[in-house]
Design a protein around this motif. Structure first.
Motif, short mmCIF file in Angstrom:
data_model
loop_
_atom_site.label_atom_id
_atom_site.label_comp_id
_atom_site.label_asym_id
_atom_site.label_seq_id
_atom_site.Cartn_x
_atom_site.Cartn_y
_atom_site.Cartn_z
N SER A 32 -12.09 2.47 5.35
CA SER A 32 -10.80 3.18 5.43
C SER A 32 -9.96 2.97 4.18
CB SER A 32 -10.02 2.68 6.65
OG SER A 32 -9.56 1.36 6.43
N GLY A 33 -10.23 1.87 3.48
CA GLY A 33 -9.38 1.50 2.35
C GLY A 33 -8.41 0.39 2.73
N GLY A 34 -8.49 -0.06 3.96
CA GLY A 34 -7.66 -1.17 4.40
C GLY A 34 -8.30 -2.51 4.08
N THR B 76 -12.51 -3.08 3.66
CA THR B 76 -12.92 -3.45 2.29
C THR B 76 -13.64 -4.80 2.31
OG1 THR B 76 -11.00 -2.24 1.46
CG2 THR B 76 -12.12 -3.69 -0.09
N SER C 279 -15.75 7.51 4.71
CA SER C 279 -14.30 7.55 4.95
C SER C 279 -13.95 8.86 5.65
CB SER C 279 -13.53 7.45 3.62
OG SER C 279 -13.89 6.29 2.91
N GLN D 77 -4.00 11.43 8.59
CA GLN D 77 -3.10 10.30 8.39
C GLN D 77 -1.78 10.78 7.77
OE1 GLN D 77 -6.27 10.54 7.10
NE2 GLN D 77 -7.20 8.52 6.81
N GLU E 111 -4.54 5.03 1.50
CA GLU E 111 -5.75 4.34 1.96
C GLU E 111 -7.01 4.95 1.35
OE1 GLU E 111 -5.54 2.57 6.48
OE2 GLU E 111 -6.04 4.66 6.20
N THR F 131 -6.14 -2.74 -1.53
CA THR F 131 -6.32 -2.45 -0.10
C THR F 131 -4.95 -2.12 0.47
OG1 THR F 131 -5.96 -4.74 0.66
CG2 THR F 131 -8.23 -4.10 0.07
N TRP F 132 -4.93 -1.25 1.45
CA TRP F 132 -3.68 -0.79 2.00
C TRP F 132 -3.66 -0.97 3.52
CZ3 TRP F 132 0.60 0.34 -0.54
CH2 TRP F 132 1.68 0.88 0.17
N SER F 133 -2.55 -1.46 4.04
CA SER F 133 -2.47 -1.70 5.48
C SER F 133 -1.33 -0.97 6.16
CB SER F 133 -2.31 -3.21 5.74
OG SER F 133 -3.37 -3.93 5.14
N TYR G 103 1.24 1.32 7.93
CA TYR G 103 1.19 2.61 8.64
C TYR G 103 2.29 3.57 8.19
CZ TYR G 103 -1.82 0.53 12.29
OH TYR G 103 -2.84 -0.05 12.98
N SER H 186 0.93 -3.48 11.38
CA SER H 186 -0.13 -3.72 10.42
C SER H 186 0.40 -4.54 9.24
CB SER H 186 -0.69 -2.37 9.95
OG SER H 186 -1.81 -2.55 9.13
#
Lengths: 251, 251
Positions: free
Chosen positions: A9-11, A15, A32, A37, A42, A196-198, A200, A231
């Protein structure tokens, strides 16, 4: 080398999962989804990590889950804020006690189904997914009994498994780790958590070109984690417990 | 009225399944997919039948399975012709002895996953799918043991089922019927089989506007079933055994 499809996902979790699959000497294929979204940060992170970890292929599938609806992740439903003080991550976030509004109906089932389809085409028996039953026990499709049921179904669902040529296995290397343990594991394996991105519900800030970071888009908008969604809170608590600074917060 | 999501491709089986769900007094929600088929006649038929059967909603989801590949249904792989004589449907087609090249990896799993997602959003506990294990035993994801495994997984996969508010059930009313029995059942329930499409590999013929039928597109191209693919052969044999003429062949 055995092949593995890795949901990416890129989270932070996915990752780390990719790094683990690589460290276990699988030839990796990253998958992916652009599923409606609220933002695409992400996916940009997923692309960067797919390159950095030298996957054999990276496929992004467009799947408009917005047409189905049902989640605050994709609709105009208000995002839940579990901790109104925002940055006070010492306060225990109220996570896991109920299934949150960010739940997307059957999302992991949809994602795993595509992974299964691609896996059969690639002749890849392994599918890696970064679900976590400890921090995210609120999501039903992150639990071990669900993963087991999906795997059982998968082995009845495809030509290759029914003919006995393939035996699918769903790997969930993070399922019983805390967020701090995931971060420590990833750092050992070379994950750059700045990529990485978390969050929302990121905030947009206009920035000059020179300041553009990995979380900036082409319009020069810089995205900043809200530090209030569940998140963000889980991530912040994880870095705090791991005893390291979140590199994303320095962007 | 209880709600049901019905997978509706626009083919003979799924249209009959919709008619059965209606006859059992479900409030129906039809779900179709634009997944990279070679033609869109089926989807036009699905739209017509959704209207005729007065469904509460009809959702068509774009899902590009072409990016995954693996099937003659979507790629430039040669379509298998099981019976070179074409219209000689008295000759038993060699169906069911092996999984055919038209198999799409994990297609029903992907479709049922979307149905599950929508069902949870709609508060619909029932999902209808027109799989048939008798004529199509070559497809693994049409078998009863697969459907049972999907249902078990579904009941662990969603918020509503895990919280005990919903119990999903996958209905497969055609699973043990012959094609002739399906046709006879559908005719009793008012299905117009001129508005169902089965051919995998239709031929195009230019026609004048006055001759345009339900299988014509906006460019005035009329589609004619090839009468050679396995789906055409099964359909022809079914009508023959049912003792009725296929109304599509009169178009």
């Amino acid at each position: 080398m055995k092949k593995a499809v890795v949901l990416l996902s890129g989270g932070l979790d996915s990752t780390t999962t990719l790094a683990i699959a690589q460290s276990e000497h699988y030839e990796t294929f990253a998958l992916s989804f652009r599923y409606g979204q609220r933002h695409d940060i992400e996916l940009k992170m997923a692309q960067k990590n797919a390159e950095l970890f030298n996957v054999s292929d990276h496929l992004t599938i467009d799947v408009n889950l917005r047409s189905i609806g049902g989640s605050a992740l994709m609709t105009d439903m208000e995002m839940p804020e579990r901790n109104s003080t925002g940055t006070d991550t010492k306060k225990e976030p109220d996570i896991g006690s109920e299934i949150p509004a960010t739940y997307v109906p059957a999302r992991n089932t949809i994602f795993l189904s595509f992974a299964l389809s691609w896996a059969e085409t690639l002749d890849a028996e392994r599918i890696f997914i970064g679900v976590n039953a400890l921090d995210y026990s609120g999501y039903p499709d992150c639990r071990p009994e669900y993963i087991k049921a999906f795997q059982d179904m998968a082995n009845l669902a495809t030509k290759a498994s029914v003919e006995g040529r393939m035996r699918f296995k769903i790997h969930t290397p993070l399922i019983s780790l805390t967020k701090a343990e995931i971060i420590k594991r990833g750092m050992v394996l070379g994950v750059d958590y700045a990529l990485t991105w978390s969050c929302y519900d990121p905030k947009k800030e206009q920035v000059g070109n020179l300041e553009k970071s990995s979380a900036s888009n082409n319009a020069g908008m810089h995205f900043v984690p809200c530090m209030q969604c569940e998140s963000c809170l889980l991530r912040a608590r994880g870095f705090e417990e791991a005893g390291v600074q979140d590199p994303l917060s320095r962007c």
